[in-house]
Design an enzyme around this catalytic site. Structure first.
Site, PDB file in Angstrom:
ATOM      1  N   SER A 147      33.727  24.010  40.496  1.00 29.41           N
ATOM      2  CA  SER A 147      35.157  23.726  40.551  1.00 29.41           C
ATOM      3  C   SER A 147      35.568  23.559  42.003  1.00 29.41           C
ATOM      4  CB  SER A 147      35.959  24.881  39.929  1.00 29.41           C
ATOM      5  OG  SER A 147      37.341  24.755  40.210  1.00 29.41           O
ATOM      6  N   TYR A 160      37.573  33.871  39.572  1.00 25.96           N
ATOM      7  CA  TYR A 160      37.147  32.509  39.250  1.00 25.96           C
ATOM      8  C   TYR A 160      36.579  31.810  40.482  1.00 25.96           C
ATOM      9  CZ  TYR A 160      37.447  27.672  37.582  1.00 25.96           C
ATOM     10  OH  TYR A 160      37.166  26.378  37.229  1.00 25.96           O
TER      11      TYR A 160
END
Length: 256
Positions: A147, A160
């Site tokens: 990501s 995350y």
């Protein structure tokens, strides 16, 4: 698929984790359209069946692999099952994830454990299992879905962002070790892409803000990300390894 695809992956066998929806399903459809036999992994039978049906409806070949890749045993079993179908494994896409955004003070052990099991450990175990199954001469391609949060973070994303940064570390280290066996290991770093899984973290105002900051003037789509994954899986990327390709319409590196 609406556009014509190359048939450049005929005879290759791929396994995609978390392929029941979103980026995983889009990747499964594109790889199958290019001739690959696709192993569709997810935890829910219904989602696996839907993706397999979508592939066969467009004339492709697919089979379901219902496993919980959060454990080493089931991740290895998923790879072994895909290999057993045609006695080969050429492509692994580590896409499965489970995500919760929490502020520093709200982070709980059970959240961290589940995100690590699916988003970090499954990548590690997947690479380990796939490397053992990929042909020593033919090699293979492993693509990990990271990501842009691995590169640039916002609030409430400590877990995350840390996990996705770790995925990039895994990618580079695996590429360094497996290159001599002609196994390429790369990552893709998508920005916010509308999917079933990201819906809870999106709203119209936030999306409009992202679009306004994106040089390409729109949000990305699952097909945008899938196309990059397919490129990294293909012979067009045969000298590309240890890379993290950012697929974000330019937003990450043009907003200072």
């Amino acid at each position: 698929m609406t556009k014509a695809m190359l048939r450049d992956m005929e005879g290759r066998v791929a396994l995609i984790t978390g392929a029941g929806a979103g980026i995983g399903r889009a990747t499964a459809l594109q790889l199958a359209a290019r001739g690959a036999v696709v192993g569709v992994n997810d935890l829910k039978d219904a989602l696996v069946e839907e993706t397999v049906a979508a592939i066969t409806a467009q004339g492709g070949q697919a089979f379901g692999v219902v496993k919980n890749v959060a454990t080493r045993e089931e991740m290895t079993a998923a790879v072994d099952e895909a290999y057993a179908r045609h006695q080969r494994l050429d492509i692994l896409v580590n896409n499965a994830a489970w995500v919760r955004y929490q502020s520093v003070g709200e982070i709980m052990p059970e959240t961290v454990d589940r995100m690590l099991d699916i988003g970090f450990k499954a990548v590690l175990w997947g690479i380990q299992a796939a490397a053992a199954r990929m042909d020593a001469e033919r090699g293979g391609a492993i693509i990990n879905v990271a990501s842009v949060a691995a590169l640039r973070s916002a609030g409430s994303s400590m877990v995350y962002s840390g996990i996705k940064a770790g995925v990039l570390g895994i990618t580079r280290a695996a590429a360094a070790e497996l290159g001599e066996r002609n196994i390429r290991v790369n990552a893709v770093c998508p920005s916010a892409v509308p999917t079933e899984g990201t819906q809870r973290n999106r709203n119209a105002e936030r999306d409009a803000g992202r679009v306004a900051k994106t040089p390409m003037g729109r949000l990305g789509t699952v097909d945008d990300i899938a196309g990059t994954i397919c490129f990294l899986a293909s012979d067009a990327a045969q000298f590309t390894t240890a890379q993290a390709l950012v697929v974000d319409g330019g937003i990450t590196f043009t907003n200072i």
